[in-house]
Design a protein around this motif. Structure first.
Motif, PDB file in Angstrom:
ATOM      1  N   ARG A 109      41.132  44.003  41.314  1.00 55.03           N
ATOM      2  CA  ARG A 109      41.542  42.713  40.760  1.00 55.03           C
ATOM      3  C   ARG A 109      40.461  42.103  39.854  1.00 55.03           C
ATOM      4  O   ARG A 109      40.768  41.475  38.836  1.00 55.03           O
ATOM      5  N   TYR A 117      40.663  38.728  30.462  1.00 50.31           N
ATOM      6  CA  TYR A 117      39.976  37.547  29.921  1.00 50.31           C
ATOM      7  C   TYR A 117      38.486  37.868  29.818  1.00 50.31           C
ATOM      8  O   TYR A 117      37.695  37.520  30.687  1.00 50.31           O
TER       9      TYR A 117
ATOM     10  N   GLN B 110      44.252  33.172  30.528  1.00 47.32           N
ATOM     11  CA  GLN B 110      43.635  32.470  31.666  1.00 47.32           C
ATOM     12  C   GLN B 110      44.601  32.423  32.861  1.00 47.32           C
ATOM     13  O   GLN B 110      44.191  32.595  34.013  1.00 47.32           O
ATOM     14  N   ILE B 112      46.940  34.599  33.564  1.00 43.62           N
ATOM     15  CA  ILE B 112      46.982  35.946  34.177  1.00 43.62           C
ATOM     16  C   ILE B 112      45.744  36.174  35.035  1.00 43.62           C
ATOM     17  O   ILE B 112      45.840  36.639  36.183  1.00 43.62           O
ATOM     18  N   ALA B 113      44.567  35.843  34.481  1.00 43.81           N
ATOM     19  CA  ALA B 113      43.322  36.077  35.230  1.00 43.81           C
ATOM     20  C   ALA B 113      43.369  35.364  36.581  1.00 43.81           C
ATOM     21  O   ALA B 113      43.025  35.943  37.623  1.00 43.81           O
ATOM     22  N   VAL B 116      45.909  37.050  38.975  1.00 46.82           N
ATOM     23  CA  VAL B 116      45.452  38.356  39.452  1.00 46.82           C
ATOM     24  C   VAL B 116      44.302  38.198  40.449  1.00 46.82           C
ATOM     25  O   VAL B 116      44.236  38.919  41.446  1.00 46.82           O
ATOM     26  N   TYR B 117      43.431  37.241  40.173  1.00 46.74           N
ATOM     27  CA  TYR B 117      42.259  37.040  41.046  1.00 46.74           C
ATOM     28  C   TYR B 117      42.183  35.556  41.413  1.00 46.74           C
ATOM     29  O   TYR B 117      41.439  34.781  40.788  1.00 46.74           O
ATOM     30  N   LEU B 120      39.592  32.599  41.151  1.00 46.76           N
ATOM     31  CA  LEU B 120      39.262  31.917  39.893  1.00 46.76           C
ATOM     32  C   LEU B 120      39.894  30.527  39.830  1.00 46.76           C
ATOM     33  O   LEU B 120      39.420  29.664  39.090  1.00 46.76           O
ATOM     34  N   ALA B 124      36.688  29.184  38.459  1.00 46.01           N
ATOM     35  CA  ALA B 124      36.541  29.295  37.002  1.00 46.01           C
ATOM     36  C   ALA B 124      36.669  27.934  36.316  1.00 46.01           C
ATOM     37  O   ALA B 124      37.351  27.032  36.812  1.00 46.01           O
ATOM     38  N   SER B 146      50.562  37.354  46.122  1.00 43.02           N
ATOM     39  CA  SER B 146      50.003  38.423  45.300  1.00 43.02           C
ATOM     40  C   SER B 146      50.977  38.892  44.231  1.00 43.02           C
ATOM     41  O   SER B 146      52.151  39.153  44.512  1.00 43.02           O
ATOM     42  N   VAL B 147      50.462  39.041  42.993  1.00 42.37           N
ATOM     43  CA  VAL B 147      51.252  39.639  41.914  1.00 42.37           C
ATOM     44  C   VAL B 147      51.414  41.145  42.137  1.00 42.37           C
ATOM     45  O   VAL B 147      52.071  41.814  41.341  1.00 42.37           O
TER      46      VAL B 147
END
Lengths: 521, 521
Positions: A109, A117, B110, B112-113, B116-117, B120, B124, B146-147
C-alpha cells in the motif's frame, strides 16, 4: 412502388415474400429518402430475449448469482432497521479477504501511495525501500512520471521481468519474461486463452476438460464462447484427488461430440481445497501430452497451502523436470493478486505464463489482448511487490514477512477449525482443506427438503442455502453452482471470516442445520 | 482390438473410418487403461494457425499494431546508444496524455493515496475535502475499510449514484443509478454490449453500423465476435459530418447480408475530431428509431470540445427532449477516465449508462458482467472524483478548476496549432479539430510511392508512416487503420505532445514530407 414489409415474431422487418426482384431494386435506389424499415411500434426493441445472444442466456456464474444479490438486499434492509432473526449478513460466498477484515500488506500500500502521488516520496515517513520501489515503477511508466499512462498491453516490461525472476526462483528453472503477460486478475487471462479454442476441429466443436466441482468462471466462459464443457469428477472419497482414469473416462465419453483440446486443473483446488501431489501432476501432464491437450494451470492459490505434508508444485516445474517429450506440453499458468496473503481483489491484477505455444498463435493472442489497451497500473504495482518482495536487510523486510506469515498462519488455523467443526456436525462430511480459501463439505439433506426443492424447481442445496441466508444471514454457495456428483449435496464456504466471527458463524450454522433437519424430518 | 486412429492435417486424431460400432464400444470400455489417442510426435501442438479461433486471426487493432511495436524497439535501440537521424521517439499514436507529460489532477491523486493508505488521512498535509472523500469511499467498500475488497460487479452503489447525479446535472434530465455500470475503461463496456448481439435474426448475422473512419476497437471487436461491420462514411468535405443519407445507403447495401441492429456514433469523433450538432443527433436518433437500432454513443471525449460554436450534446439528452417515440430508443452511452482533462488511462476506469433496454436483456448483461468480478476500485475512485468534482468553497475547488482549465485550454491551443500548420503544408488538408484529441489530415502521396507500397503489399499510408517513423522517430497511425474512402490517404496524430514538442514535431514532419514527396516524384 414501396416494398411490402412484414414483422417477424422477434420484431424484425423481413422482405415481403411477394416482392419481385425489380421492386426490391427500385426500393434500394430510393433508399436515400425512405426509411429502410417500416416504423416500429414504440415498444419494439432490437434486443429481446428472442434476439439476444443465446450464449449469454446460457451463461451462469453462481458465485455472484441471485443468492448473493439477495444477501445484498438483506444487508440494506438491516441497515434501514428491518427486524430479522440476525443482526448482520456474513458473506462467506466470495474469496474476498479484505471484505472480511484481513489487513492489507503495508509495503504494497505504501508503494502504491507513492507511485500515485509522488510527492509522498519526499514528504511521507515511509521506509527507503518503499520509495525506491515507487521510483523504479515511475521510471518504467511511459513518460517516466505517471501511473496514469497506458503501459504495454502485456504489462510493464520491468514487471514482467520481475515475474519471470519470481518464477525462476519458485521453480528452479528458467522463465522468459516475454512469455509473461500481466492481466487484470487471472480471470481475464483465462478468458483470453480459452477464446483461442473457438474453432471446429475435424468437424467437432472444441471441448475443454474441467474439474467437477469447479470454479464457475470456467463453466460460465465455456458457455459464453460456445465451447464444450467436459467435466471430470474429482474423487471426494480420496480427498478430492484428480484421478487420471477419470480424465480418460470423461474424455472418452465426450469424444464423439467434441474435439477435446484443453484441460483445466485448479491447484490448490477451488472449491475443493486439495493440493495436488507431484506424482499426480506428472500423470496429468502425461495424459495431456498423450492426448495433445493444452493445460490451463489455475495456480492462483499457490501461496495458500496449509496442511502438513502438502506442498505446491507448479505444472511448469514438474513438466520441466519430466524432460522430453513432456516439457513441450502447451501450458498457461495463472496467478492473481486477489488471493495468497495479499488478497488485493479490488485492485485487479494477475499474470499468466505461457509455455510452448506456437509462436504464431502466441502472436495472435497478444494481438487480441492489445485491443484492450492495458491492465490497471495499480494491479501491476501489486504484482511487482509480490514478485519481488522486500529482501532480508531491506527496511520493510521484517514487517512484510511478519504480516505475510500472520495472515497465512491464521488462515491455516481457520482451515483446520472449520473442517473439525463441520466433521463434528451430524450430516456433514468435510475433506481436509489442504490449501486455497474454501471448505466444501458434503451435507445430508432430509428427503422431504429434497422433495420440497424439487417442487419449487430449485436444486436441493440451493433451497438449503436460501433458507440459511434468510434465517441466519450466512451467505454460502450451494454445491450445484460448482457441480457435484449426482445425488450428492455440498456447499462452499470461505475460511475468511476472522476467527471470532468464524466461530460464531459455525455455532449459528450448527443450530440452523439441526432446526432444518428437524423441520423436514 | 484397438481402434484405428488417423492423424488429420491439424494433428488431431480421428476415429478410423473402418472401425465398426462394436469395436468402438469395446475401446470405450477399455478407456481406463489406454490413452484415447495415439502418442503425438513431440512438436505437435493443439493450437496451431489451422486450429486457432479464426476470428482472432481476423481481428486487427491498428492503434497498437506492428508500427507501434517497431517504435518501442527503436526507443530501446536509442537507449542503448544506436545512431539514428533523430534522438527521441515521439509517440503521437495513442491518446495517452500522461505519457506526453500531462500533469495529473492533484485532487484525484490525493484521494487515491488516502484511500489506498488510510494512515494518510491522519498524517498527510492534504485538504479536508480530499480526506472526507477518501473516507466516504472507504465506507462504501465491502468491509468498510479496504479498496482491496471486491465491489459489486457494476461498481460501488455510491459511485453509481454519483454518476447518475452527474448525468442529471449534465443533461437536465433524470438518470437512474441502477442503469449506470462502472467498467475498466469504456472498452470493456462496449465489448460487453456488442456481445449481446451475437445472434442470427431472420437467418442473418447481426450487422453493426460504424463510422469510417472509426476507432479500431469497433472493427476489432466485430471481427472477434463474428458480427458484421457495416461502415458508413463520415463526410470529410463537410467537416466529417455524420450524414443520415449515408447511414441509409450503408444500411440498405448491407441488408441482404446482415440484420443491421445497432449503430455506433463517436462524438466527439475519434479519429476525426468533429463535434455533432444537435440537429444532426436528432436525425440519427430518428433513423435509429425508424430502423429499430440500438445506439452505441461513444462519448468518451465529452469534456474535450475546443472549437468556437461547438458544444457537446449527449444522445441521452437529445433523445429525452425529442419525446415520444424517440425517447424509447435503446441506448448505451460510454464514458472513460482515460480522456477529458484527467487522462488517467493507466488506472482503467469508465462507465456506461443503459437506457430503454428490455429488463430481461439487461439482467442477462449484468449476469455476464458479474463473471468478471469487478472493475478496479482505483478506476472507480477516479470516476467518483470526476462525477462529483470539488464544489465552490471546498478547499480543493480552485486548484481543481485551475488544473482542469489549464489542461483543456492548452489542448484547445494545440488543436488549433496543429490544424493550421498542416493546412499550410503542401499536400495536406485537415479539418478543424472541434473536439477529442486527434487530427486526421488527408495527405497526397506521390504516385510512385503508392506503386512502391503496392509492390510491398502494404497500404500506401502505412508505407508512408513506416518511413516517417524510421526517418524521424515520429509514430503516427495510418488512415488505413481507421478506414477511409477508397483512394484517399490520411493519418491520425494525437494533439497531446506538449506545445514545444508539438512545434518541433510539426517542423520535422514538414521536412520529412517534402523529402518523401521529392524522393518519389
Amino acid at each position: 412502388m414501396s416494398q411490402i414489409k412484414l414483422m417477424s415474431r422477434a420484431g424484425r422487418v423481413v422482405s415481403g415474400a411477394t416482392a419481385e426482384l425489380g421492386e426490391t431494386l427500385a426500393v434500394q435506389s430510393q433508399a436515400r429518402h425512405t426509411p429502410i424499415r417500416t416504423m416500429c411500434c414504440s415498444n419494439e426493441k432490437t434486443l429481446t430475449m428472442e434476439t439476444l445472444n443465446p450464449k449469454i442466456i446460457k451463461l451462469q456464474y453462481a458465485v455472484r448469482g441471485p443468492l448473493v444479490d439477495r444477501a445484498a438486499v438483506i444487508k440494506k434492509e438491516l441497515e434501514k432497521g428491518a427486524k430479522k432473526p440476525f443482526k448482520t449478513v456474513i458473506n462467506a460466498n466470495l474469496g474476498d479477504a479484505h471484505a472480511m477484515q484481513q489487513i492489507p500488506i503495508t509495503f504494497i500500500r505504501q508503494v502504491i501511495a507513492c507511485a500515485v502521488y509522488p510527492d509522498l516520496i519526499k514528504t511521507a515517513d515511509f521506509p527507503d525501500d518503499v520509495k525506491e520501489r515507487a521510483q523504479s515503477i515511475l521510471k518504467a511508466c511511459a513518460g517516466q512520471k505517471s501511473v496514469g499512462a497506458y503501459t504495454s498491453s502485456y504489462g510493464m516490461d520491468m514487471i514482467r521481468n520481475h515475474v519471470a525472476e519470481y518464477i525462476e526462483c519458485r521453480d528452479g528453472h528458467p522463465a522468459k519474461w516475454e512469455n509473461v503477460v500481466l492481466c487484470a486478475g487471472a480471470s481475464s487471462g483465462i478468458k483470453h486463452c480459452l477464446e483461442l479454442f473457438c474453432n471446429k476441429v475435424d468437424g467437432k466443436d472444441t471441448g475443454v476438460l474441467i474439474p467437477i466441482p469447479q470454479y464457475p468462471l470456467y463453466s460460465a466462459t465455456l458457455a459464453e464462447y460456445g465451447l464444450g464443457q467436459v467435466g471430470y469428477y474429482l474423487d471426494e472419497n480420496n480427498g478430492w484427488v484428480l484421478d487420471v482414469a477419470e480424465l480418460e473416462r470423461a474424455m472418452c465419453d465426450a469424444s464423439d461430440k467434441y474435439a477435446v483440446r484443453a484441460l483445466v486443473a485448479i491447484n490448490p483446488g477451488n472449491p475443493t481445497g486439495q493440493v495436488l501431489k507431484r506424482e499426480n501432476i506428472e500423470k496429468i501432464i502425461k495424459f495431456a501430452k498423450e492426448n495433445s491437450l493444452m493445460i490451463f494451470a489455475d495456480e492462483v492459490y499457490q501461496d495458500n497451502v496449509y496442511a502438513k505434508g502438502s506442498k505446491f508444485y507448479s505444472f511448469k516445474k514438474v513438466m520441466t523436470e519430466m524432460g522430453a517429450p513432456y516439457n513441450t506440453v502447451e501450458l498457461a499458468s495463472f496467478m492473481s493478486i486477489s488471493k495468497g496473503y495479499m488478497g488485493e481483489c479490488g485492485l485487479r491484477g494477475g499474470w499468466m505464463e505461457l509455455c510452448n505455444l506456437d509462436p504464431d498463435v502466441q502472436a495472435n493472442l497478444y494481438k487480441a489482448i492489445s485491443a484492450m489497451l492495458c491492465p490497471s497500473t495499480i494491479g501491476q504495482i501489486v504484482v511487482d511487490c509480490i514478485a519481488r518482495t522486500p529482501a532480508p536487510g531491506d527496511p520493510s523486510y521484517e514487517q512484510f514477512e511478519c504480516e505475510k506469515s500472520n495472515t497465512l498462519d491464521s488462515l491455516a488455523k481457520r482451515a483446520k477449525m472449520i473442517v473439525e467443526t463441520f466433521n463434528k456436525m451430524e450430516g456433514f462430511k468435510c475433506n481436509v482443506v489442504q490449501g486455497a480459501m474454501y471448505a466444501f463439505p458434503r451435507i445430508q439433506l432430509p428427503k422431504r427438503a429434497v422433495e420440497e426443492a424439487k417442487k419449487a424447481g430449485v436444486p436441493a442445496d440451493g433451497f438449503y442455502a436460501k433458507r440459511l441466508l434468510e434465517d441466519t444471514g450466512i451467505c454460502i454457495i450451494p454445491g450445484s453452482g460448482f457441480g457435484q456428483s449426482p445425488g450428492t449435496y455440498h456447499f462452499r464456504t470461505t475460511i475468511l471470516p476472522q476467527p471470532k466471527l468464524l466461530k460464531e458463524m459455525l455455532v449459528i450454522f450448527q443450530a440452523f442445520h439441526q432446526k432444518f433437519t428437524k423441520e423436514y424430518a
